[in-house]
Structures are given as structure tokens and as C-alpha cells.
Scaffold this motif. Structure first.
Motif, mmCIF file in Angstrom:
data_model
loop_
_atom_site.group_PDB
_atom_site.id
_atom_site.type_symbol
_atom_site.label_atom_id
_atom_site.label_comp_id
_atom_site.label_asym_id
_atom_site.label_seq_id
_atom_site.Cartn_x
_atom_site.Cartn_y
_atom_site.Cartn_z
ATOM 1 N N ILE A 95 -30.792 -15.576 -25.966
ATOM 2 C CA ILE A 95 -31.927 -16.024 -26.780
ATOM 3 C C ILE A 95 -33.217 -15.955 -25.973
ATOM 4 C CG2 ILE A 95 -32.949 -17.990 -28.021
ATOM 5 C CD1 ILE A 95 -30.053 -18.929 -28.591
ATOM 6 N N TYR A 96 -33.155 -16.403 -24.726
ATOM 7 C CA TYR A 96 -34.343 -16.398 -23.862
ATOM 8 C C TYR A 96 -34.930 -14.999 -23.742
ATOM 9 C CZ TYR A 96 -37.301 -16.811 -19.724
ATOM 10 O OH TYR A 96 -38.368 -16.764 -18.856
ATOM 11 N N HIS A 97 -34.064 -13.985 -23.637
ATOM 12 C CA HIS A 97 -34.521 -12.607 -23.442
ATOM 13 C C HIS A 97 -34.645 -11.828 -24.757
ATOM 14 C CE1 HIS A 97 -34.476 -12.603 -19.067
ATOM 15 N NE2 HIS A 97 -33.291 -13.216 -19.084
ATOM 16 N N PHE A 98 -34.502 -12.504 -25.877
ATOM 17 C CA PHE A 98 -34.533 -11.844 -27.185
ATOM 18 C C PHE A 98 -35.942 -11.405 -27.561
ATOM 19 C CE2 PHE A 98 -34.726 -12.392 -31.946
ATOM 20 C CZ PHE A 98 -33.923 -11.307 -32.271
ATOM 21 N N ASN A 99 -36.052 -10.142 -28.033
ATOM 22 C CA ASN A 99 -37.316 -9.629 -28.561
ATOM 23 C C ASN A 99 -37.249 -9.739 -30.082
ATOM 24 O OD1 ASN A 99 -38.991 -7.289 -29.796
ATOM 25 N ND2 ASN A 99 -39.816 -7.502 -27.736
ATOM 26 N N ILE A 100 -38.102 -10.550 -30.646
ATOM 27 C CA ILE A 100 -38.016 -10.894 -32.068
ATOM 28 C C ILE A 100 -38.157 -9.692 -32.989
ATOM 29 C CG2 ILE A 100 -39.036 -12.307 -33.915
ATOM 30 C CD1 ILE A 100 -39.941 -14.264 -31.699
ATOM 31 N N THR A 101 -39.068 -8.776 -32.698
ATOM 32 C CA THR A 101 -39.298 -7.648 -33.618
ATOM 33 C C THR A 101 -38.272 -6.519 -33.472
ATOM 34 O OG1 THR A 101 -40.920 -6.747 -32.056
ATOM 35 C CG2 THR A 101 -41.764 -8.043 -33.912
ATOM 36 N N SER A 102 -37.709 -6.343 -32.282
ATOM 37 C CA SER A 102 -36.764 -5.232 -32.084
ATOM 38 C C SER A 102 -35.303 -5.669 -32.164
ATOM 39 C CB SER A 102 -37.016 -4.564 -30.727
ATOM 40 O OG SER A 102 -36.634 -5.425 -29.667
ATOM 41 N N ASP A 103 -35.044 -6.989 -32.145
ATOM 42 C CA ASP A 103 -33.692 -7.562 -32.155
ATOM 43 C C ASP A 103 -32.934 -7.332 -30.844
ATOM 44 O OD1 ASP A 103 -33.928 -8.495 -34.776
ATOM 45 O OD2 ASP A 103 -33.286 -6.576 -35.604
ATOM 46 N N LEU A 104 -33.610 -6.781 -29.836
ATOM 47 C CA LEU A 104 -32.955 -6.452 -28.571
ATOM 48 C C LEU A 104 -33.004 -7.600 -27.564
ATOM 49 C CD1 LEU A 104 -34.325 -2.856 -28.005
ATOM 50 C CD2 LEU A 104 -31.928 -3.430 -28.283
ATOM 51 N N VAL A 105 -31.941 -7.733 -26.793
ATOM 52 C CA VAL A 105 -31.946 -8.618 -25.643
ATOM 53 C C VAL A 105 -32.521 -7.789 -24.490
ATOM 54 C CG1 VAL A 105 -30.529 -9.910 -24.000
ATOM 55 C CG2 VAL A 105 -29.943 -9.928 -26.428
ATOM 56 N N GLN A 106 -33.671 -8.195 -23.987
ATOM 57 C CA GLN A 106 -34.343 -7.407 -22.956
ATOM 58 C C GLN A 106 -33.857 -7.792 -21.558
ATOM 59 O OE1 GLN A 106 -38.443 -8.112 -24.425
ATOM 60 N NE2 GLN A 106 -38.492 -5.918 -24.885
#
Length: 284
Positions: free
Chosen positions: A82-93
Motif C-alpha cells: 500500500i505504501y508503494h502503491f501508485n493510485i493512477t497506475s495500480d502499480l506497486v512501485q
């Protein structure tokens, strides 16, 4: 015979924010709070959903309850994702390795090899078949194998922590609004969700390739340095001398002079010693 509790490393893993901590959007903070308030490994969804093979869609038989060691790992990893989640791309960065490191779930063998198996198996054998995440890989033409997994969080992942699809959509819509506001200020066209996801994915792939290639180059230099230093010091310095002679032009060698060349050899030798003894760093 070994008992399992004797070789499980870190029975109480916990996500630790990276040193370069960054301010997270309000939705991310809210999602972390929600995930922290419940036991994500024991929610109703974990007992209702029947896992499927991600490739074939065939149902997988499994025990109804996660063993406690995997449950502990999941509690930490969900927060990290969740901490690394990119809201618009749905990716864990973040890579699986980074998630494992930040949750204290990486192990180092006596030979110095790192293992992230506990996290990798949690994702591959449980979270992906359950539909909480989707994992994608891209072929790296330079190194000749697949990149580390790119992790996509699904709406079901957020349902797991008590966040509805509508609330997730509202957060995505708000975030996209901020992005488009910035684009308009720059005189650029607005983008939709599909384009935002494509851009996010492209940026993630570029980042993975960049860090992967840097790590690959470092590893090759590390191995080469160890081979040179395995030689007698005099022989190693002769090898360095030959390399310097081929690297510099005649004019540059003349300007260096015997003392300057000797100094440069010692600098290179010291650098190789440092390189050979340094552990391979993480390139996140």
C-alpha cells in the motif's frame, strides 16, 4: 529432525518505511490505517475465495487457513504494498526484493547470498491465485532474461482491507485530476485512466531496466576485481599497469610520468580492493 520454528527467520515481520521516506497521498494513509486495524490474513475473503491458477484459470485446492508464518509475512507485506502503491497506475512501485527488505523478510546465507523466497512464494502461491494482485514480467533484451515482477493491486486487494471499489475509484479520479491540472499548466493535453496506467507502467519498466543494468554492471566489475585481487599483489599491479597503458594516449602517459603512473596504479589497486570486498548493494 528440524522443527519448523527453528529455521523460520523473523517470526514477527513489520514494515519499516524506507530511509528516503516520502509524503504519501491521503488515500494511501487511509488505506494503511485500514489495513493496520484488521488482521488481513484472517479476513472472511481469505476463506470465501477459491484460488485459481493465474495462467489457466483452473481452481487450486488449498488449506482453508494460512499457516501463521505466512500470515505474519502477509500482514507486513500488505502494508508495504500500500505504501508503494501508485493510485493512477495500480502499480506497486517497489520490487519484491525491496518489499522483503523493508519488512525484514530477506535472509542472507553464510555464503552471502540473499533470499527473498518467503515473500516471493507468498505473492506467487497465495496473493496472486487469490486475485489480490496481478504479476507481470518483461523480457530484458540486454541481460537476456525476465525482469523482476511488476505487481498490480486489484480492487479485490482493497476489498480485503475494507475499501470499496467506489472509494478506490474516487481516489483514482481525484489523483488523475491533480495530474491533469499539472499537464494543463504546462500546455499539455489531459489524459484518461488508461493513458495514466500506460505511462505509469512504462515509467516502472524504464526504472526496472535502469536499476537492473546498473546492478548487472556492478556485479561484473565486482567479479572482475575479485579475480585480479586473487593474484599476487605485484602481478595484480602489472595487470593494472597494462590496462592503464592501453587506456591512456602516449601524451597522457608522458604527462603522468613514472611517479604519476605509479600513483595511478596504487589508486586503481585500492579501488579494486574496495570493489571486491563491498557487498552488492540494492538498486531500487
Amino acid at each position: 529432525m528440524y522443527h519448523r520454528e527453528k529455521y523460520i527467520f523473523n517470526r514477527s515481520p513489520k514494515f519499516t518505511r524506507p530511509k528516503k521516506d516520502k509524503s504519501r497521498p491521503a488515500f494511501i494513509k487511509y488505506a494503511i490505517k485500514m489495513a493496520s486495524s484488521i488482521d488481513v490474513a484472517r479476513t472472511e475473503l481469505n476463506y470465501i475465495i477459491q484460488p485459481k491458477d493465474p495462467k489457466t484459470g483452473i481452481l487450486i485446492k488449498r488449506k482453508r487457513r494460512l499457516n501463521e508464518h505466512r500470515a505474519c509475512a502477509m500482514r507486513a507485506i500488505v502494508i508495504a504494498m500500500i505504501y508503494h502503491f501508485n493510485i493512477t497506475s495500480d502499480l506497486v512501485q517497489a520490487s519484491v526484493e525491496q518489499l522483503a527488505d523493508e519488512c525484514g523478510l530477506s535472509t542472507i546465507s553464510k555464503a552471502g547470498n540473499k533470499s527473498i523466497t518467503r515473500v516471493s512464494r507468498l505473492i506467487t502461491d497465495f496473493m496472486e491465485p487469490m486475485g489480490f494482485v496481478i504479476c507481470e514480467k518483461v523480457w530484458d533484451k540486454v541481460i537476456g532474461n525476465y525482469t523482476p515482477k511488476m505487481i498490480i493491486l486489484t480492487p479485490l486487494f482493497f476489498k480485503l482491507i475494507g475499501i470499496s471499489s467506489q472509494k478506490l475509484y474516487n481516489a483514482k479520479k481525484q489523483q488523475l485530476g491533480w495530474i491533469n491540472k499539472g499537464l494543463v499548466k504546462k500546455g499539455l493535453k489531459k489524459i484518461n485512466f488508461l493513458e495514466a496506467r500506460r505511462r505509469g507502467k512504462d515509467n516502472r519498466i524504464r526504472g526496472i531496466f535502469k536499476h537492473r543494468h546498473i546492478k548487472h554492471i556492478f556485479y561484473r566489475k565486482h567479479i572482475k576485481a575479485k579475480k585480479i585481487l586473487a593474484l599476487d599483489e605485484k602481478e595484480a599491479k602489472q595487470k593494472i599497469l597494462r590496462a592503464l597503458v592501453s587506456r591512456y594516449s602516449i601524451m597522457e602517459l608522458t604527462n603522468l610520468g613514472p611517479e604519476g603512473l605509479k600513483k595511478q596504479i596504487n589508486i586503481e589497486y585500492y579501488y579494486l580492493r574496495k570493489l571486491a570486498t563491498s557487498p552488492i548493494p540494492n538498486f531500487y
